[in-house]
Scaffold this motif. Structure first.
Motif, PDB file in Angstrom:
ATOM      1  N   TRP A 135       0.831  -1.211   0.000  1.00 40.00           N
ATOM      2  CA  TRP A 135       0.000   0.000   0.000  1.00 40.00           C
ATOM      3  C   TRP A 135       0.863   1.258   0.000  1.00 40.00           C
ATOM      4  CZ3 TRP A 135      -4.705   0.494  -1.504  1.00 40.00           C
ATOM      5  CH2 TRP A 135      -5.625  -0.541  -1.341  1.00 40.00           C
ATOM      6  N   ASN A 136       1.866   1.268   0.869  1.00 40.79           N
ATOM      7  CA  ASN A 136       2.743   2.434   0.946  1.00 40.79           C
ATOM      8  C   ASN A 136       3.455   2.672  -0.387  1.00 40.79           C
ATOM      9  OD1 ASN A 136       4.365   4.451   2.718  1.00 40.79           O
ATOM     10  ND2 ASN A 136       5.915   3.287   1.619  1.00 40.79           N
ATOM     11  N   ASN A 137       4.050   1.620  -0.936  1.00 40.12           N
ATOM     12  CA  ASN A 137       4.829   1.775  -2.156  1.00 40.12           C
ATOM     13  C   ASN A 137       3.936   2.052  -3.368  1.00 40.12           C
ATOM     14  OD1 ASN A 137       6.890   1.322  -0.395  1.00 40.12           O
ATOM     15  ND2 ASN A 137       7.376  -0.716  -1.132  1.00 40.12           N
ATOM     16  N   LEU A 138       2.686   1.567  -3.336  1.00 41.73           N
ATOM     17  CA  LEU A 138       1.732   1.928  -4.378  1.00 41.73           C
ATOM     18  C   LEU A 138       1.450   3.427  -4.317  1.00 41.73           C
ATOM     19  CD1 LEU A 138      -0.227   1.225  -6.658  1.00 41.73           C
ATOM     20  CD2 LEU A 138      -1.950   0.725  -4.907  1.00 41.73           C
ATOM     21  N   GLY A 139       1.335   3.960  -3.111  1.00 41.05           N
ATOM     22  CA  GLY A 139       1.140   5.407  -2.969  1.00 41.05           C
ATOM     23  C   GLY A 139       2.266   6.190  -3.616  1.00 41.05           C
ATOM     24  N   ILE A 140       3.482   5.716  -3.456  1.00 41.20           N
ATOM     25  CA  ILE A 140       4.634   6.389  -4.061  1.00 41.20           C
ATOM     26  C   ILE A 140       4.579   6.282  -5.582  1.00 41.20           C
ATOM     27  CG2 ILE A 140       7.155   6.388  -4.244  1.00 41.20           C
ATOM     28  CD1 ILE A 140       7.165   5.329  -1.327  1.00 41.20           C
ATOM     29  N   ALA A 141       4.249   5.087  -6.086  1.00 42.62           N
ATOM     30  CA  ALA A 141       4.145   4.906  -7.539  1.00 42.62           C
ATOM     31  C   ALA A 141       3.070   5.813  -8.121  1.00 42.62           C
ATOM     32  CB  ALA A 141       3.849   3.440  -7.864  1.00 42.62           C
ATOM     33  N   LEU A 142       1.933   5.887  -7.436  1.00 41.48           N
ATOM     34  CA  LEU A 142       0.843   6.732  -7.929  1.00 41.48           C
ATOM     35  C   LEU A 142       1.240   8.209  -7.901  1.00 41.48           C
ATOM     36  CD1 LEU A 142      -2.114   4.852  -6.241  1.00 41.48           C
ATOM     37  CD2 LEU A 142      -1.608   4.957  -8.700  1.00 41.48           C
ATOM     38  N   SER A 143       1.968   8.622  -6.875  1.00 41.43           N
ATOM     39  CA  SER A 143       2.463  10.002  -6.823  1.00 41.43           C
ATOM     40  C   SER A 143       3.388  10.281  -7.997  1.00 41.43           C
ATOM     41  CB  SER A 143       3.212  10.261  -5.513  1.00 41.43           C
ATOM     42  OG  SER A 143       2.314  10.302  -4.443  1.00 41.43           O
ATOM     43  N   ALA A 144       4.261   9.328  -8.297  1.00 38.76           N
ATOM     44  CA  ALA A 144       5.185   9.496  -9.428  1.00 38.76           C
ATOM     45  C   ALA A 144       4.428   9.588 -10.752  1.00 38.76           C
ATOM     46  CB  ALA A 144       6.175   8.336  -9.471  1.00 38.76           C
ATOM     47  N   LEU A 145       3.259   8.961 -10.809  1.00 39.40           N
ATOM     48  CA  LEU A 145       2.434   9.009 -12.026  1.00 39.40           C
ATOM     49  C   LEU A 145       1.504  10.223 -12.047  1.00 39.40           C
ATOM     50  CD1 LEU A 145       1.535   5.215 -12.238  1.00 39.40           C
ATOM     51  CD2 LEU A 145       3.067   6.486 -13.776  1.00 39.40           C
ATOM     52  N   GLY A 146       1.545  11.042 -10.991  1.00 40.50           N
ATOM     53  CA  GLY A 146       0.703  12.229 -10.936  1.00 40.50           C
ATOM     54  C   GLY A 146      -0.705  11.961 -10.439  1.00 40.50           C
ATOM     55  N   GLU A 147      -0.945  10.793  -9.907  1.00 43.10           N
ATOM     56  CA  GLU A 147      -2.260  10.417  -9.366  1.00 43.10           C
ATOM     57  C   GLU A 147      -2.273  10.719  -7.866  1.00 43.10           C
ATOM     58  OE1 GLU A 147      -4.713   9.362 -11.256  1.00 43.10           O
ATOM     59  OE2 GLU A 147      -3.515   9.267 -13.087  1.00 43.10           O
ATOM     60  N   TYR A 148      -2.257  12.008  -7.514  1.00 41.08           N
ATOM     61  CA  TYR A 148      -2.050  12.423  -6.131  1.00 41.08           C
ATOM     62  C   TYR A 148      -3.190  12.049  -5.198  1.00 41.08           C
ATOM     63  CZ  TYR A 148       1.664  14.937  -8.432  1.00 41.08           C
ATOM     64  OH  TYR A 148       2.760  15.245  -9.183  1.00 41.08           O
ATOM     65  N   TYR A 149      -4.432  12.131  -5.660  1.00 44.72           N
ATOM     66  CA  TYR A 149      -5.567  11.802  -4.800  1.00 44.72           C
ATOM     67  C   TYR A 149      -5.601  10.304  -4.496  1.00 44.72           C
ATOM     68  CZ  TYR A 149      -7.209  16.539  -5.538  1.00 44.72           C
ATOM     69  OH  TYR A 149      -7.300  17.902  -5.554  1.00 44.72           O
ATOM     70  N   GLU A 150      -5.359   9.502  -5.519  1.00 40.41           N
ATOM     71  CA  GLU A 150      -5.320   8.054  -5.316  1.00 40.41           C
ATOM     72  C   GLU A 150      -4.114   7.668  -4.451  1.00 40.41           C
ATOM     73  OE1 GLU A 150      -5.743   3.942  -7.923  1.00 40.41           O
ATOM     74  OE2 GLU A 150      -5.653   5.857  -8.980  1.00 40.41           O
ATOM     75  N   ALA A 151      -3.009   8.370  -4.628  1.00 34.93           N
ATOM     76  CA  ALA A 151      -1.821   8.113  -3.812  1.00 34.93           C
ATOM     77  C   ALA A 151      -2.117   8.391  -2.339  1.00 34.93           C
ATOM     78  CB  ALA A 151      -0.659   8.985  -4.287  1.00 34.93           C
ATOM     79  N   ARG A 152      -2.805   9.503  -2.084  1.00 33.93           N
ATOM     80  CA  ARG A 152      -3.146   9.837  -0.696  1.00 33.93           C
ATOM     81  C   ARG A 152      -3.992   8.730  -0.077  1.00 33.93           C
ATOM     82  NH1 ARG A 152      -6.963  14.860   0.392  1.00 33.93           N
ATOM     83  NH2 ARG A 152      -8.292  13.483  -0.817  1.00 33.93           N
ATOM     84  N   GLU A 153      -4.926   8.188  -0.840  1.00 30.34           N
ATOM     85  CA  GLU A 153      -5.775   7.115  -0.314  1.00 30.34           C
ATOM     86  C   GLU A 153      -4.950   5.861  -0.024  1.00 30.34           C
ATOM     87  OE1 GLU A 153      -8.856   7.573   0.785  1.00 30.34           O
ATOM     88  OE2 GLU A 153      -8.365   9.639   0.209  1.00 30.34           O
ATOM     89  N   ALA A 154      -3.966   5.549  -0.887  1.00 30.29           N
ATOM     90  CA  ALA A 154      -3.106   4.388  -0.635  1.00 30.29           C
ATOM     91  C   ALA A 154      -2.305   4.588   0.649  1.00 30.29           C
ATOM     92  CB  ALA A 154      -2.168   4.159  -1.823  1.00 30.29           C
ATOM     93  N   PHE A 155      -1.797   5.805   0.859  1.00 26.96           N
ATOM     94  CA  PHE A 155      -1.061   6.082   2.097  1.00 26.96           C
ATOM     95  C   PHE A 155      -1.978   6.002   3.315  1.00 26.96           C
ATOM     96  CE2 PHE A 155       1.924   8.607  -0.712  1.00 26.96           C
ATOM     97  CZ  PHE A 155       2.963   7.690  -0.625  1.00 26.96           C
ATOM     98  N   ARG A 156      -3.219   6.438   3.169  1.00 29.89           N
ATOM     99  CA  ARG A 156      -4.172   6.359   4.286  1.00 29.89           C
ATOM    100  C   ARG A 156      -4.423   4.908   4.677  1.00 29.89           C
ATOM    101  NH1 ARG A 156      -8.869  10.853   2.900  1.00 29.89           N
ATOM    102  NH2 ARG A 156      -7.666  12.656   3.623  1.00 29.89           N
ATOM    103  N   VAL A 157      -4.593   4.054   3.666  1.00 28.83           N
ATOM    104  CA  VAL A 157      -4.826   2.636   3.957  1.00 28.83           C
ATOM    105  C   VAL A 157      -3.597   2.031   4.632  1.00 28.83           C
ATOM    106  CG1 VAL A 157      -5.236   0.364   2.919  1.00 28.83           C
ATOM    107  CG2 VAL A 157      -6.517   2.350   2.098  1.00 28.83           C
ATOM    108  N   ALA A 158      -2.397   2.348   4.102  1.00 31.92           N
ATOM    109  CA  ALA A 158      -1.161   1.825   4.698  1.00 31.92           C
ATOM    110  C   ALA A 158      -1.039   2.270   6.147  1.00 31.92           C
ATOM    111  CB  ALA A 158       0.055   2.292   3.893  1.00 31.92           C
ATOM    112  N   PHE A 159      -1.321   3.531   6.407  1.00 33.58           N
ATOM    113  CA  PHE A 159      -1.224   4.089   7.761  1.00 33.58           C
ATOM    114  C   PHE A 159      -2.216   3.402   8.689  1.00 33.58           C
ATOM    115  CE2 PHE A 159      -2.215   7.337  10.993  1.00 33.58           C
ATOM    116  CZ  PHE A 159      -0.946   7.571  11.490  1.00 33.58           C
ATOM    117  N   ALA A 160      -3.447   3.203   8.220  1.00 34.34           N
ATOM    118  CA  ALA A 160      -4.477   2.564   9.046  1.00 34.34           C
ATOM    119  C   ALA A 160      -4.126   1.102   9.333  1.00 34.34           C
ATOM    120  CB  ALA A 160      -5.830   2.655   8.351  1.00 34.34           C
ATOM    121  N   LEU A 161      -3.681   0.382   8.313  1.00 35.26           N
ATOM    122  CA  LEU A 161      -3.330  -1.029   8.515  1.00 35.26           C
ATOM    123  C   LEU A 161      -2.121  -1.184   9.436  1.00 35.26           C
ATOM    124  CD1 LEU A 161      -3.793  -2.440   4.904  1.00 35.26           C
ATOM    125  CD2 LEU A 161      -5.200  -2.963   6.908  1.00 35.26           C
TER     126      LEU A 161
END
Length: 192
Positions: free
Chosen positions: A117-143
């Motif tokens: 989840w965390n690393n997907l957030g980074i990949a999505l940020s690199a792709l410019g998908e900032y909102y989806e990246a934030r959600e991936a980081f939220r899930v990683a943080f919660a888990l």
């Protein structure tokens, strides 16, 4: 031109010099000390390619790590750790789209795998998908129950990036990759 016959002393010398090359190497004594001595592996055993990949990532040998992770597939299968590791290596190699693909596949296997989840957030940020990246980081943080400081910092950066988008400011791209276990990898933007 006539062929010369090799005399017995010369033939015997040639055979004696070639003999060590034919010797059975299993009888040679193994290297047991020094910088090239193997550690943690008994004779006849092989090292888990997944562990080799993790060590290569720590040594910043990302292409070799990717190869090791690929070699881990027959032994481990396409489980979440192998897929996440392949995705993380691709991310370090600057292949955000491929990384995203493998990290999503890892999450299809195990949607509670925090490093993916965390690393997907980074990949999505690199792709410019900032909102989806934030959600991936939220899930990683919660888990992770907020236990990993790097994930918390990534979530804060993602939140800051969303705010920066609304103000048309520069996006922060210094995120921390994480993997299962004690390892962590810093992912910094290519423009630094």
């Amino acid at each position: 031109m006539t062929a010369r016959r090799i005399g017995p002393p010369l033939l015997l010398t040639a055979c004696l010099l070639a003999l060590p090359a034919c010797e059975d190497t299993n009888r040679l004594s193994p290297i047991t000390s020094g910088p090239n001595a193997p550690t943690g592996v008994a004779r006849g055993q092989s090292v888990d390619p997944l562990i080799v990949g993790h060590r290569l990532m720590e040594a910043q040998e990302y292409e070799l790590a990717l190869q090791a992770y690929t070699r881990a597939i027959p032994e481990h299968g396409l489980n979440s750790e192998v897929l996440s590791s392949i995705g993380t290596a691709n991310l370090k190699l600057g292949r955000a789209s491929q990384a995203s693909h493998y990290l999503r596949k890892a999450l299809d296997q195990d949607d509670t795998f925090v490093p993916a989840w965390n690393n997907l957030g980074i990949a999505l940020s690199a792709l410019g998908e900032y909102y989806e990246a934030r959600e991936a980081f939220r899930v990683a943080f919660a888990l992770d129950n907020g236990a990993t400081e790097d994930i918390r910092q990534n979530l804060i950066r993602a939140e800051d990036n969303i705010a920066a988008l609304s103000r048309d400011e520069e996006i922060d791209s210094d995120f921390m990759l994480v993997r299962q276990g004690n390892g962590r990898y810093l992912l910094v933007s290519a423009d630094e």
